[in-house]
Design a protein around this motif. Structure first.
Motif, mmCIF file in Angstrom:
data_model
loop_
_atom_site.group_PDB
_atom_site.id
_atom_site.type_symbol
_atom_site.label_atom_id
_atom_site.label_comp_id
_atom_site.label_asym_id
_atom_site.label_seq_id
_atom_site.Cartn_x
_atom_site.Cartn_y
_atom_site.Cartn_z
ATOM 1 N N VAL A 259 0.837 -1.197 0.000
ATOM 2 C CA VAL A 259 0.000 0.000 0.000
ATOM 3 C C VAL A 259 0.874 1.250 0.000
ATOM 4 O O VAL A 259 0.578 2.246 -0.682
ATOM 5 C CB VAL A 259 -0.962 -0.020 1.206
ATOM 6 N N GLY A 260 1.980 1.210 0.734
ATOM 7 C CA GLY A 260 2.865 2.372 0.809
ATOM 8 C C GLY A 260 3.453 2.757 -0.539
ATOM 9 O O GLY A 260 3.503 3.950 -0.884
ATOM 10 N N SER A 261 3.876 1.757 -1.339
ATOM 11 C CA SER A 261 4.476 2.074 -2.639
ATOM 12 C C SER A 261 3.443 2.645 -3.598
ATOM 13 O O SER A 261 3.757 3.531 -4.407
ATOM 14 C CB SER A 261 5.119 0.825 -3.237
ATOM 15 N N ILE A 262 2.220 2.169 -3.505
ATOM 16 C CA ILE A 262 1.155 2.694 -4.371
ATOM 17 C C ILE A 262 0.839 4.136 -3.997
ATOM 18 O O ILE A 262 0.681 5.000 -4.865
ATOM 19 C CB ILE A 262 -0.110 1.817 -4.277
ATOM 20 N N LEU A 263 0.766 4.400 -2.696
ATOM 21 C CA LEU A 263 0.498 5.773 -2.247
ATOM 22 C C LEU A 263 1.630 6.708 -2.644
ATOM 23 O O LEU A 263 1.390 7.849 -3.063
ATOM 24 C CB LEU A 263 0.299 5.799 -0.733
ATOM 25 N N LEU A 295 -5.833 0.129 1.208
ATOM 26 C CA LEU A 295 -5.350 1.019 0.144
ATOM 27 C C LEU A 295 -6.314 2.164 -0.106
ATOM 28 O O LEU A 295 -5.917 3.342 -0.115
ATOM 29 C CB LEU A 295 -5.140 0.212 -1.140
ATOM 30 N N PHE A 296 -7.580 1.852 -0.312
ATOM 31 C CA PHE A 296 -8.508 2.902 -0.716
ATOM 32 C C PHE A 296 -8.971 3.769 0.445
ATOM 33 O O PHE A 296 -9.446 4.892 0.218
ATOM 34 C CB PHE A 296 -9.673 2.296 -1.510
ATOM 35 N N SER A 297 -8.809 3.315 1.649
ATOM 36 C CA SER A 297 -9.027 4.209 2.790
ATOM 37 C C SER A 297 -7.958 5.303 2.801
ATOM 38 O O SER A 297 -8.247 6.473 3.078
ATOM 39 C CB SER A 297 -8.993 3.413 4.103
ATOM 40 N N LYS A 298 -6.719 4.911 2.453
ATOM 41 C CA LYS A 298 -5.631 5.888 2.361
ATOM 42 C C LYS A 298 -5.864 6.845 1.181
ATOM 43 O O LYS A 298 -5.640 8.059 1.292
ATOM 44 C CB LYS A 298 -4.299 5.165 2.170
ATOM 45 N N ILE A 299 -6.300 6.299 0.051
ATOM 46 C CA ILE A 299 -6.563 7.132 -1.134
ATOM 47 C C ILE A 299 -7.695 8.110 -0.840
ATOM 48 O O ILE A 299 -7.633 9.281 -1.223
ATOM 49 C CB ILE A 299 -6.899 6.237 -2.339
ATOM 50 N N LYS A 300 -8.725 7.634 -0.156
ATOM 51 C CA LYS A 300 -9.849 8.500 0.209
ATOM 52 C C LYS A 300 -9.365 9.687 1.040
ATOM 53 O O LYS A 300 -9.752 10.842 0.794
ATOM 54 C CB LYS A 300 -10.877 7.686 1.004
ATOM 55 N N SER A 301 -8.492 9.420 1.966
ATOM 56 C CA SER A 301 -7.975 10.492 2.829
ATOM 57 C C SER A 301 -7.106 11.459 2.029
ATOM 58 O O SER A 301 -7.203 12.680 2.189
ATOM 59 C CB SER A 301 -7.174 9.882 3.978
ATOM 60 N N VAL A 326 -18.131 -1.260 -2.119
ATOM 61 C CA VAL A 326 -18.795 -0.293 -3.000
ATOM 62 C C VAL A 326 -18.950 1.051 -2.302
ATOM 63 O O VAL A 326 -18.784 2.107 -2.919
ATOM 64 C CB VAL A 326 -20.159 -0.838 -3.468
ATOM 65 N N SER A 327 -19.265 1.026 -1.025
ATOM 66 C CA SER A 327 -19.389 2.272 -0.261
ATOM 67 C C SER A 327 -18.067 3.030 -0.249
ATOM 68 O O SER A 327 -18.021 4.248 -0.472
ATOM 69 C CB SER A 327 -19.830 1.958 1.171
ATOM 70 N N LEU A 328 -16.961 2.313 -0.024
ATOM 71 C CA LEU A 328 -15.651 2.950 -0.006
ATOM 72 C C LEU A 328 -15.280 3.465 -1.397
ATOM 73 O O LEU A 328 -14.738 4.571 -1.527
ATOM 74 C CB LEU A 328 -14.598 1.957 0.487
#
Length: 563
Positions: A259-263, A295-301, A326-328
């Protein structure tokens, strides 16, 4: 010659159409990052990052398609017409390489159908600048190294993933060390070939993030903002018979990046350009729910209040989708749910070596409706042992669902189980260039006429769905009548008139820019069956209807009464 200078080339493409949002040279940017980290001077020559397009003569092996794509059509049901060269000319590429004087040129050859363009690019470069070494990498040379090396202009093939092997090759050439130690390499030696096994990278987080500054983001835009690509995982654990990336192929195992490398990659891209759209090109983005949520919780933030649209255009596996996901996705900026269905037939899903996803698919559509997401549902037609009647049932089923229909004509992908099936049954196309959907490659249990008809019926169905969304109803049926100056009528109204005629007599018509009205070649049994069945179906639009009882659910029980 600068022995540290490397140019990576995305070749031009020759086809009936080009979808530029799917041609961002992400893989070359990833290879470039590894080379730069090892001290090399790298450029990307992206032949497609321009608006150049030239109509060219239809190649001889495509001549049979004239029956299906012979005339230009102004309607919403049009398929293809002109065969075109997209991007820079080969001569321009050769000239640019000669100006840059690189030591090594790496050419991308991702798809077998476009391998001729990669080979011709190599030949032209070698003609203009014979001093350089030329390397071909990508899916096609991975599976056909000997065939590629038959071209004298190509010095090396790299099989598998190129970030490490390309760097090792450049170091070996620079330092004059043993080339056979380069992972995934193939080359000529005397009267034979040296071919090593494909190279795969165990830990994707160990390689540098792609050098996206080398991509022409000014060309790859969506709504005047940069459109970018992310690959968060590689490979696929599924066994689908039609896919060359599946676990049943000779492809790489399924691996997910940290997740870190993607962010870090997302932040680097957002720092360089105004990112407005990101497509995650993974085969199975949400298969690992824990990883996906993290991953997508980090992207959302990170993207909070930045108004960035996210998409997963390769399609999501329906059984992996639930309400939390789907909610995320909605909170992160997804506006569309791209769903990989394959077929609605249990028998056909078994042929595809694919689990029965129908219940999960319906549930995913319900969730897209609940969260206000549009949906695109991908199905395959004209595969080995697949009948046109089965594919027609898929269309009629999706007519009743609030989703756009994405129908793809099957093509044999080298490395897949179905490629071997076609090879063993002696139904492979005679030419690599025919292994694309637009070429209607197989003429087997689904004939080419049936395949072309199914494509047009999917266009007609999507237009009907568009009318349900925009007007809430479909036009009355009418027999064919003469139109005065049809070329002056706007496209939507013109298409509505054609729809009225089609639903009356089953003939799919087109309108040439000169005003000529003509009939497309189509299978009349399929068109009549479509009409007879759809008259008893409640056709759904595509736009989500939040709380349909309160707001009025736009559906149409279309009764085909002849006027």
């Amino acid at each position: 010659m600068n022995i540290s200078k490397i140019v990576l080339v995305q070749p031009p493409i020759e086809d009936f159409y080009l979808t530029k949002k799917r041609t961002i040279p992400y893989g070359l940017a990833s290879i470039a990052a590894s080379l730069i980290a090892n001290g090399f001077d790298v450029e990307i020559l992206d032949c497609l990052a321009n608006h150049k397009s030239k109509k060219i003569k239809l190649p001889k092996e495509f001549f049979f398609l004239k029956s299906f794509y012979g005339k230009k059509d102004m309607s919403a049901f049009s398929l293809f017409h002109a065969f075109r060269h997209f991007g820079y000319s080969y001569e321009y590429v050769g000239t640019k390489i000669r100006e840059k004087e690189p030591f090594i040129v790496g050419i991308s050859s991702l798809f077998t159908a476009y391998s001729n363009e990669s080979i011709k690019t190599a030949i032209t470069i070698k003609k203009f600048y014979p001093k350089c070494k030329i390397v071909l990498g990508g899916h096609h040379p991975t599976f056909f190294p000997e065939k590629v090396l038959e071209c004298d202009a190509i010095d090396f093939v790299l099989r598998g993933e190129g970030e490490i092997s390309m760097t090792d090759l450049c170091e070996a050439l620079k330092n004059d060390t043993d080339l056979k130690q380069v992972p995934g390499i193939a080359f000529r030696e005397k009267d034979a070939y040296f071919i090593s096994d494909s190279a795969w990278i165990p830990d994707l987080s160990a390689i540098p993030i792609p050098e996206n500054r080398l991509i022409n983001h000014g060309f790859y835009q969506r709504k005047n903002r940069a459109a970018t690509t992310i690959v968060a995982s590689r490979g696929c654990p599924m066994q689908c018979s039609y896919c060359s990336v599946s676990a049943s192929s000779a492809h790489a195992p399924f691996r997910q990046r940290s997740v870190g490398s993607i962010l870090d990659e997302i932040k680097a891209q957002a720092k360089d350009v105004d990112v407005g759209f990101i497509d995650f090109e993974d085969e199975n983005l949400c298969l690992n729910k824990k990883w996906f949520i993290k991953l997508f919780s980090k992207i959302k933030s990170y993207f909070k209040d930045k108004n960035v649209e996210l998409r997963a255009m390769n399609g999501l596996y329906p059984p992996a989708i639930d309400e939390e996901i789907v909610s995320l996705m909605t909170d992160c900026g997804f506006k569309t749910l791209n769903l990989s269905l394959g077929s609605t037939s249990k028998t056909q899903l078994a042929e595809f070596n694919r689990p029965d996803v129908r219940k999960a698919f319906d549930k995913a559509l319900d969730l897209s409706q609940k969260y206000g997401l549009e949906a695109v549902s991908y199905i395959i037609a004209a595969a080995p042992n697949q009948t046109a009647e089965s594919s027609l049932k898929d269309l009629l089923y999706l007519a009743q669902k609030r989703t756009l229909v994405g129908l793809s004509i099957f093509y044999p992908a080298p490395g897949s189980l179905d490629y071997e099936l076609c090879k063993n049954n002696k139904i492979l196309p005679d030419n690599f260039s025919l292994m694309r959907s637009s070429a209607l490659p197989l003429d087997d249990t689904t004939t080419r006429i049936e395949a072309a008809t199914l494509l047009r019926l999917s266009r007609i169905l999507n237009f009907m769905k568009h009318l349900m969304d925009s007007e809430g109803t479909l036009p009355e049926l009418k027999p064919f009548y003469s139109l005065k100056n049809p070329e002056t009528i706007n496209r939507k109204l013109l298409s509505k008139i054609l729809l009225q005629w089609f639903l009356y007599d089953g003939k799919i018509r087109g309108i040439h820019p000169n005003g000529e009205i003509y009939i497309h070649l189509a299978d009349i049994h399929l068109t009549q069956t479509f009409i007879n069945q759809i008259k008893n179906i409640r056709i759904q639009g595509v736009k989500p209807q939040i709380n349909p009882i309160a707001k009025g659910n736009k559906t149409c029980n279309f009764i085909c009464k002849k006027a």
